[in-house]
Scaffold this motif. Structure first.
Motif, mmCIF file in Angstrom:
data_model
loop_
_atom_site.group_PDB
_atom_site.id
_atom_site.type_symbol
_atom_site.label_atom_id
_atom_site.label_comp_id
_atom_site.label_asym_id
_atom_site.label_seq_id
_atom_site.Cartn_x
_atom_site.Cartn_y
_atom_site.Cartn_z
ATOM 1 N N GLU A 10 0.784 -1.212 0.200
ATOM 2 C CA GLU A 10 -0.241 -0.174 -0.019
ATOM 3 C C GLU A 10 0.510 0.900 0.069
ATOM 4 O O GLU A 10 0.445 1.983 -0.397
ATOM 5 C CB GLU A 10 -0.428 0.025 1.122
ATOM 6 C CG GLU A 10 -2.417 -1.303 0.757
ATOM 7 C CD GLU A 10 -3.396 -0.927 2.363
ATOM 8 O OE1 GLU A 10 -3.272 0.503 3.014
ATOM 9 O OE2 GLU A 10 -4.084 -1.473 1.824
ATOM 10 N N ILE A 13 2.317 1.458 -3.193
ATOM 11 C CA ILE A 13 1.284 2.241 -4.602
ATOM 12 C C ILE A 13 0.686 3.567 -4.454
ATOM 13 O O ILE A 13 0.437 4.525 -5.355
ATOM 14 C CB ILE A 13 -0.384 1.108 -4.163
ATOM 15 C CG1 ILE A 13 0.090 -0.110 -4.752
ATOM 16 C CG2 ILE A 13 -1.566 1.720 -5.018
ATOM 17 C CD1 ILE A 13 -0.679 -1.100 -4.706
ATOM 18 N N GLU A 14 0.643 3.829 -2.840
ATOM 19 C CA GLU A 14 0.136 5.104 -2.729
ATOM 20 C C GLU A 14 1.389 6.483 -2.729
ATOM 21 O O GLU A 14 1.093 7.424 -3.528
ATOM 22 C CB GLU A 14 -0.130 5.783 -0.995
ATOM 23 C CG GLU A 14 -1.593 4.287 -0.523
ATOM 24 C CD GLU A 14 -2.177 5.098 0.697
ATOM 25 O OE1 GLU A 14 -1.380 4.936 1.604
ATOM 26 O OE2 GLU A 14 -3.127 5.081 0.891
ATOM 27 N N LEU A 16 3.072 5.812 -5.501
ATOM 28 C CA LEU A 16 3.326 6.062 -6.647
ATOM 29 C C LEU A 16 1.943 6.792 -6.880
ATOM 30 O O LEU A 16 1.394 7.168 -8.378
ATOM 31 C CB LEU A 16 2.671 4.485 -7.561
ATOM 32 C CG LEU A 16 2.812 3.888 -8.656
ATOM 33 C CD1 LEU A 16 4.702 4.415 -8.826
ATOM 34 C CD2 LEU A 16 3.388 2.626 -9.125
ATOM 35 N N ILE A 17 0.353 7.037 -6.708
ATOM 36 C CA ILE A 17 -0.693 7.045 -6.962
ATOM 37 C C ILE A 17 -0.345 9.540 -7.063
ATOM 38 O O ILE A 17 -0.263 10.285 -7.647
ATOM 39 C CB ILE A 17 -1.394 7.747 -6.207
ATOM 40 C CG1 ILE A 17 -2.286 5.784 -6.457
ATOM 41 C CG2 ILE A 17 -2.680 8.640 -6.355
ATOM 42 C CD1 ILE A 17 -3.169 5.147 -5.311
ATOM 43 N N PHE A 18 0.952 9.374 -5.922
ATOM 44 C CA PHE A 18 1.363 10.122 -5.303
ATOM 45 C C PHE A 18 2.257 11.033 -6.861
ATOM 46 O O PHE A 18 1.951 12.542 -6.854
ATOM 47 C CB PHE A 18 2.309 10.699 -4.302
ATOM 48 C CG PHE A 18 2.963 12.096 -3.563
ATOM 49 C CD1 PHE A 18 1.713 13.194 -3.604
ATOM 50 C CD2 PHE A 18 4.405 12.223 -3.988
ATOM 51 C CE1 PHE A 18 2.523 14.554 -3.593
ATOM 52 C CE2 PHE A 18 4.268 13.718 -4.162
ATOM 53 C CZ PHE A 18 4.009 15.035 -3.337
ATOM 54 N N SER A 20 2.308 10.354 -9.811
ATOM 55 C CA SER A 20 1.200 10.455 -11.134
ATOM 56 C C SER A 20 0.210 12.131 -10.966
ATOM 57 O O SER A 20 0.604 12.563 -11.360
ATOM 58 C CB SER A 20 0.169 9.089 -11.130
ATOM 59 O OG SER A 20 0.950 8.469 -11.116
ATOM 60 N N GLY A 21 0.060 12.040 -9.400
ATOM 61 C CA GLY A 21 -0.488 13.451 -9.084
ATOM 62 C C GLY A 21 -0.218 14.108 -9.378
ATOM 63 O O GLY A 21 -0.242 15.059 -10.152
ATOM 64 N N ILE A 22 1.409 14.460 -8.668
ATOM 65 C CA ILE A 22 1.970 15.676 -9.131
ATOM 66 C C ILE A 22 3.363 15.317 -10.989
ATOM 67 O O ILE A 22 3.597 16.750 -11.486
ATOM 68 C CB ILE A 22 3.451 15.814 -8.707
ATOM 69 C CG1 ILE A 22 4.021 14.548 -8.265
ATOM 70 C CG2 ILE A 22 2.327 16.210 -7.439
ATOM 71 C CD1 ILE A 22 5.661 14.950 -7.088
ATOM 72 N N SER A 24 1.812 15.764 -13.761
ATOM 73 C CA SER A 24 1.280 17.302 -14.529
ATOM 74 C C SER A 24 2.318 18.295 -14.441
ATOM 75 O O SER A 24 2.238 18.991 -15.619
ATOM 76 C CB SER A 24 -0.402 17.278 -14.088
ATOM 77 O OG SER A 24 -1.003 16.235 -15.251
#
Lengths: 293, 280
Positions: A10, A13-14, A16-18, A20-22, A24
């Motif tokens: 977890e 994954i989290e 990775l999510i962060f 991806s969030g930044i 852009s």
């Protein structure tokens, strides 16, 4: 003993999510940096003033003359023409779709607007060359139909979906009480529209117009195909012009890597990037202000 | 009829006229391409190599090139875009970083397509030495399409009722378990919509691939990611403006195939979206 491994997964994954969030933010920064990396070298050949204000764009003469004023004016002229067509038309259509059209017609009209926004710009450019350009040449009796005006018409159509959808959202977001109040006071639906609802929706409509401008200013293929691409300072809408975007698209293929011409085209990219940045920030500011009220 | 109702009639009439001025050209554009392009379609046109300086034969390599670009850019952009949307919808707090991310997304959506082309050229082709290749073009297109995927996915996630999350949390699930098992399954159709819309967008873009992947004329199929490739939109540009003597129906045929792909993608997206809306 499964728990720690699940926690670890977890955690990964989290992360990775962060990331991806930044992503852009990273990509926007990368775009700017890589444009700057190549574009800044133009200052070895010319000064900032003579780049932005120079009246001659002869990138392969020797010495090269890299003034982009004709290109800036070309872009501005085509954009102004497109805005003059698309903004009134788009706002009127948005009002019709949001307020006047019956529900079923509204759905149909909206799907037409979606189709328009989906048509690739190269297809519009192709139809521009095959249909619009010869038509304008004959009707207006011009030496060539490849003019700023042709570009303005094409670009107006590319900006319309943006202007219509965002204006329509703004109109729908006007509180219901405003409309009910006006109607209860005995105003007709039309009076309510153009005296009451338009005021509530104004920030959103201005934002819609600005985003339309942004779309038009950055458009490349269609405008390159129909405007005739003459890099001279334009004097009227009915002459060939060359825009900033078309210059990059048309010349990058033949510019030798590392030449002043190559750097200058990247510098033109910086100009485009900065302009779209300003337009988008302003529009976003207006939209948020409209929403907060 | 009193004055105000007459004014209303005139006002609404003007609005209708403006709407027709928008809608009728759209119908005309699609009708023209369909009627003129239909005749060009044949087995040979779709599935054979161009011959005779592209004045004969087919557009098969351009179709294949576009398919490559679409799938590779999606494989890159979809995971990043969906996770970015999960971050914004499920994790992000209302702080400066989130505002910065939102501004970045807006700007990414607003940057001129030819500027993406320049960026792809300088980062992927030159700096990372990928060369003019499918991978350079697909990555450029992938970054360009991120805003579409992020915003549609975010809308889909936000439409999942808060109660799903609350129930999941109250059962002791962690945040990721909640996202994975309670939220994501209900947002699949929204994610799919975003992916399909971005396919349409990628298939139709020309400017970003001009200097990153597009080959003027390449009478064989790409064999790997580092090959150049033809692509439908660039091919249409080339046969419209660069080569004289191309038969007119070839151009309409190419435009028809291109617009067909893009519009079919949009129809599929609309169907999925309206089905999902009805289920809710």
């Amino acid at each position: 003993m499964k728990l720690p491994s699940r926690r670890f997964r977890e955690f990964l994954i989290e992360k990775l999510i962060f990331l991806s969030g930044i992503a852009s933010v990273v990509f926007v920064a990368l775009i700017f940096l890589f444009l700057l990396r190549e574009g800044i070298s133009v200052l070895k050949t010319t000064s900032l003033g003579s780049f932005l204000g120079g009246q001659n764009w002869y990138p392969i003469s020797s010495p090269p003359r890299l003034g982009i004023l004709p290109l800036i004016l070309g872009s501005l002229l085509v954009t102004a023409g497109a805005v003059a067509i698309a903004v009134p038309l788009g706002i009127a259509a948005a009002f019709y779709i949001a307020e006047v059209a019956p529900k079923r017609l509204r759905t149909i009209l909206k799907s037409f607007v979606e189709v328009l926004s989906a048509i690739p710009s190269v297809v519009l450019g192709f139809l521009g060359i095959t249909v619009l350009v010869p038509f304008l040449k004959n009707v207006l009796n011009l030496p060539t139909g490849l003019t700023a005006f042709s570009g303005s018409i094409m670009l107006a159509f590319m900006a319309l979906p943006t202007i219509i959808t965002i204006s329509e959202d703004a109109i729908n977001a006007v509180p219901r009480e405003y409309k009910d109040g006006a109607l209860a006071l005995g105003a007709t639906h039309w009076q309510t529209l153009h005296r009451v609802i338009i005021h509530g929706a104004l920030p959103g409509i201005i934002a819609a117009a600005m985003l339309g401008v942004g779309r038009v200013f950055g458009e490349t293929m269609a405008v390159m195909m129909v405007t005739g691409n003459a890099a001279v300072i334009p004097h009227s809408l009915f002459e060939p012009v060359r825009t900033l975007t078309a210059t990059i698209a048309a010349e990058m293929g033949e510019a030798a890597k590392g030449s002043p011409h190559y750097f200058a085209l990247f510098a033109v990219g910086i100009v485009l990037f900065v302009i779209s940045f300003i337009i988008n920030l302003t529009a976003d500011f207006l939209l948020n202000r409209g929403r907060k009220r | 009829m009193n004055r105000e109702t007459r004014r209303q009639k005139i006002g609404f009439g003007a609005l209708l006229l403006a709407t027709l001025l928008v809608v009728i050209p759209v119908i005309a554009i699609v009708a023209l391409i369909v009627t003129e392009g239909w005749g060009a379609l044949s087995w040979e046109f779709l599935f054979s190599m161009p011959r005779d300086g592209m004045r004969a034969g087919g557009i098969f390599p351009a179709i294949v090139g576009t398919v490559y670009l679409v799938f590779i850019s999606l494989a890159f952009a979809l995971p990043i875009g969906v996770m970015a949307a999960i971050y914004l919808s499920e994790y992000a707090k209302d702080n400066a970083l989130t505002r910065l991310i939102n501004l970045a997304i807006i700007n990414l959506a607003g940057v001129s397509s030819v500027v993406f082309g320049l960026f792809g050229l300088s980062l992927f082709v030159v700096f990372l030495k990928f060369g003019v290749s499918i991978i350079s073009g697909a990555l450029t297109l992938g970054i360009m399409t991120l805003p579409v995927i992020i915003t549609t996915t975010r809308e889909a996630l936000r439409a999942v009722p808060a109660s799903y999350r609350e129930v999941s949390f109250s059962l002791g699930a962690s945040r990721w378990q909640t996202v994975r098992h309670a939220v994501l399954p209900r947002a699949v159709s929204g994610i799919l919509t975003g992916a399909i819309l971005s396919v349409g967008r990628v298939a139709g873009e020309t400017a970003p691939i001009l200097f990153t992947v597009a080959a003027f004329y390449l009478p064989n199929l790409p064999t790997g990611l580092s090959d150049q490739a033809m692509a439908l939109p660039y091919h249409l540009y080339v046969i419209t403006t660069q080569i004289p003597g191309i038969p007119e129906h070839f151009r309409y045929g190419t435009a028809f195939v291109l617009i067909g792909i893009v519009l079919i993608m949009n129809v599929i997206a609309t169907v999925i979206r309206s089905k999902a809306a009805r289920k809710r």
